[in-house]
Design a protein around this motif. Structure first.
Motif, PDB file in Angstrom:
ATOM      1  N   SER A  38      36.271  35.774  62.313  1.00 27.07           N
ATOM      2  CA  SER A  38      37.427  36.480  63.098  1.00 27.07           C
ATOM      3  C   SER A  38      37.065  35.849  64.572  1.00 27.07           C
ATOM      4  O   SER A  38      38.069  35.499  65.123  1.00 27.07           O
ATOM      5  CB  SER A  38      37.534  37.623  63.081  1.00 27.07           C
ATOM      6  OG  SER A  38      37.170  38.045  61.084  1.00 27.07           O
ATOM      7  N   ALA A  39      35.997  36.430  64.886  1.00 25.46           N
ATOM      8  CA  ALA A  39      35.610  35.720  66.587  1.00 25.46           C
ATOM      9  C   ALA A  39      35.725  34.474  66.696  1.00 25.46           C
ATOM     10  O   ALA A  39      36.766  34.324  67.427  1.00 25.46           O
ATOM     11  CB  ALA A  39      34.152  36.621  66.812  1.00 25.46           C
ATOM     12  N   GLY A  95      40.433  29.605  68.833  1.00 27.29           N
ATOM     13  CA  GLY A  95      41.789  28.661  68.950  1.00 27.29           C
ATOM     14  C   GLY A  95      42.299  27.857  67.641  1.00 27.29           C
ATOM     15  O   GLY A  95      43.786  27.435  67.375  1.00 27.29           O
ATOM     16  N   LYS A 100      47.474  38.952  64.178  1.00 26.29           N
ATOM     17  CA  LYS A 100      46.988  37.449  64.792  1.00 26.29           C
ATOM     18  C   LYS A 100      46.961  36.182  63.667  1.00 26.29           C
ATOM     19  O   LYS A 100      46.796  35.051  63.635  1.00 26.29           O
ATOM     20  CB  LYS A 100      45.957  37.278  65.728  1.00 26.29           C
ATOM     21  CG  LYS A 100      46.097  37.665  67.106  1.00 26.29           C
ATOM     22  CD  LYS A 100      45.728  37.598  67.522  1.00 26.29           C
ATOM     23  CE  LYS A 100      45.218  38.995  68.647  1.00 26.29           C
ATOM     24  NZ  LYS A 100      43.792  39.034  68.740  1.00 26.29           N
ATOM     25  N   GLU A 101      46.563  37.085  62.980  1.00 29.82           N
ATOM     26  CA  GLU A 101      46.000  35.860  61.880  1.00 29.82           C
ATOM     27  C   GLU A 101      46.574  35.714  60.656  1.00 29.82           C
ATOM     28  O   GLU A 101      46.921  35.223  59.690  1.00 29.82           O
ATOM     29  CB  GLU A 101      44.158  36.477  60.894  1.00 29.82           C
ATOM     30  CG  GLU A 101      43.716  37.080  61.829  1.00 29.82           C
ATOM     31  CD  GLU A 101      42.536  37.565  61.516  1.00 29.82           C
ATOM     32  OE1 GLU A 101      41.580  36.690  60.437  1.00 29.82           O
ATOM     33  OE2 GLU A 101      40.974  38.313  61.857  1.00 29.82           O
ATOM     34  N   PHE A 117      38.187  32.097  64.759  1.00 31.21           N
ATOM     35  CA  PHE A 117      39.219  31.790  65.040  1.00 31.21           C
ATOM     36  C   PHE A 117      39.753  32.352  66.293  1.00 31.21           C
ATOM     37  O   PHE A 117      41.119  31.454  66.878  1.00 31.21           O
ATOM     38  CB  PHE A 117      39.727  32.288  64.062  1.00 31.21           C
ATOM     39  CG  PHE A 117      40.883  33.453  63.464  1.00 31.21           C
ATOM     40  CD1 PHE A 117      41.385  31.663  63.031  1.00 31.21           C
ATOM     41  CD2 PHE A 117      42.249  34.327  64.016  1.00 31.21           C
ATOM     42  CE1 PHE A 117      42.807  32.026  62.234  1.00 31.21           C
ATOM     43  CE2 PHE A 117      43.145  33.713  63.506  1.00 31.21           C
ATOM     44  CZ  PHE A 117      43.674  32.212  62.863  1.00 31.21           C
ATOM     45  N   GLU A 118      39.399  33.592  67.001  1.00 29.70           N
ATOM     46  CA  GLU A 118      40.015  33.527  67.904  1.00 29.70           C
ATOM     47  C   GLU A 118      39.590  32.742  69.415  1.00 29.70           C
ATOM     48  O   GLU A 118      40.323  32.561  70.540  1.00 29.70           O
ATOM     49  CB  GLU A 118      40.389  35.497  68.173  1.00 29.70           C
ATOM     50  CG  GLU A 118      40.666  35.886  67.543  1.00 29.70           C
ATOM     51  CD  GLU A 118      40.525  37.580  67.936  1.00 29.70           C
ATOM     52  OE1 GLU A 118      40.623  38.563  68.662  1.00 29.70           O
ATOM     53  OE2 GLU A 118      41.121  38.443  66.578  1.00 29.70           O
ATOM     54  N   ILE A 119      38.622  33.020  69.319  1.00 28.74           N
ATOM     55  CA  ILE A 119      37.736  31.774  70.064  1.00 28.74           C
ATOM     56  C   ILE A 119      38.453  30.710  70.244  1.00 28.74           C
ATOM     57  O   ILE A 119      38.551  30.057  71.241  1.00 28.74           O
ATOM     58  CB  ILE A 119      36.585  32.136  70.535  1.00 28.74           C
ATOM     59  CG1 ILE A 119      35.738  34.029  70.596  1.00 28.74           C
ATOM     60  CG2 ILE A 119      35.994  31.352  71.645  1.00 28.74           C
ATOM     61  CD1 ILE A 119      35.154  34.433  70.378  1.00 28.74           C
ATOM     62  N   LYS A 133      45.774  45.383  62.991  1.00 27.32           N
ATOM     63  CA  LYS A 133      44.493  43.820  63.358  1.00 27.32           C
ATOM     64  C   LYS A 133      44.978  42.635  62.678  1.00 27.32           C
ATOM     65  O   LYS A 133      44.315  41.770  63.500  1.00 27.32           O
ATOM     66  CB  LYS A 133      43.326  44.949  62.756  1.00 27.32           C
ATOM     67  CG  LYS A 133      43.153  45.714  63.799  1.00 27.32           C
ATOM     68  CD  LYS A 133      41.697  46.281  63.525  1.00 27.32           C
ATOM     69  CE  LYS A 133      41.172  47.442  64.259  1.00 27.32           C
ATOM     70  NZ  LYS A 133      40.464  48.191  63.826  1.00 27.32           N
ATOM     71  N   GLU A 153      43.203  27.575  63.299  1.00 24.49           N
ATOM     72  CA  GLU A 153      44.851  28.048  62.127  1.00 24.49           C
ATOM     73  C   GLU A 153      44.197  28.392  61.116  1.00 24.49           C
ATOM     74  O   GLU A 153      45.044  29.054  60.101  1.00 24.49           O
ATOM     75  CB  GLU A 153      45.742  27.015  62.136  1.00 24.49           C
ATOM     76  CG  GLU A 153      46.273  26.611  63.717  1.00 24.49           C
ATOM     77  CD  GLU A 153      45.892  25.052  63.891  1.00 24.49           C
ATOM     78  OE1 GLU A 153      47.423  25.257  63.180  1.00 24.49           O
ATOM     79  OE2 GLU A 153      45.761  23.919  63.463  1.00 24.49           O
ATOM     80  N   THR A 195      39.486  29.394  58.897  1.00 22.11           N
ATOM     81  CA  THR A 195      38.510  28.966  59.107  1.00 22.11           C
ATOM     82  C   THR A 195      37.545  29.061  57.230  1.00 22.11           C
ATOM     83  O   THR A 195      38.725  29.216  56.260  1.00 22.11           O
ATOM     84  CB  THR A 195      37.606  30.237  58.894  1.00 22.11           C
ATOM     85  OG1 THR A 195      38.170  31.406  58.444  1.00 22.11           O
ATOM     86  CG2 THR A 195      37.355  30.804  60.965  1.00 22.11           C
ATOM     87  N   ARG A 226      47.210  32.383  59.038  1.00 30.48           N
ATOM     88  CA  ARG A 226      46.663  31.337  58.018  1.00 30.48           C
ATOM     89  C   ARG A 226      46.174  31.823  56.594  1.00 30.48           C
ATOM     90  O   ARG A 226      46.267  31.470  55.740  1.00 30.48           O
ATOM     91  CB  ARG A 226      44.957  32.378  57.971  1.00 30.48           C
ATOM     92  CG  ARG A 226      43.786  32.010  59.256  1.00 30.48           C
ATOM     93  CD  ARG A 226      42.738  32.755  58.725  1.00 30.48           C
ATOM     94  NE  ARG A 226      42.680  33.943  59.346  1.00 30.48           N
ATOM     95  CZ  ARG A 226      41.087  34.007  59.198  1.00 30.48           C
ATOM     96  NH1 ARG A 226      40.151  33.579  58.968  1.00 30.48           N
ATOM     97  NH2 ARG A 226      40.989  35.796  59.476  1.00 30.48           N
TER      98      ARG A 226
END
Ligand SMILES: [Zn+2]
Length: 203
Positions: A113-114, A120, A197-198, A116-118, A194, A122, A124, A201
């Motif tokens: 998750s980290a 950018g 943002k994912e 994925f966010e850091i 939460k 699309e 993992t 995916r």
């Protein structure tokens, strides 16, 4: 297999470097060898991932606690590629204690998750290559966590094969019998907001 000449050549190359660069170079050399060749070069006890967990080889650590360690891969599939492994030596996933393994996958999920966010990303990939035939190149069990982007050069895939219906039933029954029930812990639901943002995916 390495020839004695090749081993001599690698050792000479290492000795020519300043001490602080020797470990880094050794790590690079070991990463490109098969398990057998690695054993030829540094002996059975010198698993590079055990040395890393003991602080004997410099690494870029992204996570560490008493039982597991996460580092950046020095030959990343994509930027942000993390290797997560137990500190205690285990060659294969089946050799890792259940408690450690459960903990490791929870941390793998957080790292995925980290990154994925850091980065950018699309998506993992969370990959275990269990055994040489499955593409395992290190002597130490690990989980690869790889951020993915559309059009990148990473490939984790296979072609489907034909298996007859009765063969499918047979293998399903055999697996069910072998694994049995491992019980079920109370499910704690996560807050779905939460994961907004994912959402992209999910295909
Ligand atoms: Zn090891």
């Amino acid at each position: 297999m390495l020839t004695p000449e090749k081993i001599e050549e690698i050792k000479k190359e290492l000795m020519a470097l300043p001490p602080e660069e020797q470990q880094k170079k050794l790590q690079e050399v070991l990463a490109n060898l098969t398990a057998e060749e690695r054993e030829q070069l540094v002996g059975k006890q010198e698993c590079p991932f055990c040395l890393m967990s003991q602080g004997k080889i410099p690494v870029k650590t992204v996570y560490e606690d008493d039982s597991i360690m996460g580092i950046l891969d020095i030959h990343p599939a994509n930027q942000g590629h993390v290797l997560l492994f137990p500190k205690e030596h285990a060659a294969l996933m089946a050799q890792v204690a259940d408690e450690t393994l459960g903990h490791l996958f929870i941390v793998a999920n957080k790292i995925a998750s980290a990154i994925f966010e850091i980065t950018g990303a699309e998506g993992t990939n969370v990959v275990v290559s269990n055994g040489q035939v499955a593409g395992q190149t290190a002597p130490h069990f690990m989980v690869n966590i790889i951020p993915r982007k559309q059009g990148d050069k990473v490939s984790v895939g296979w072609q489907p094969c034909e298996v007859k219906e009765d063969e499918q039933d047979k293998i399903a029954n055999a697996i069910r019998d072998k694994v049995g029930s491992l019980g079920k812990k109370k499910v704690v639901k996560k807050d779905p907001s939460k994961f907004d943002k994912e959402e992209k995916r999910i295909p």
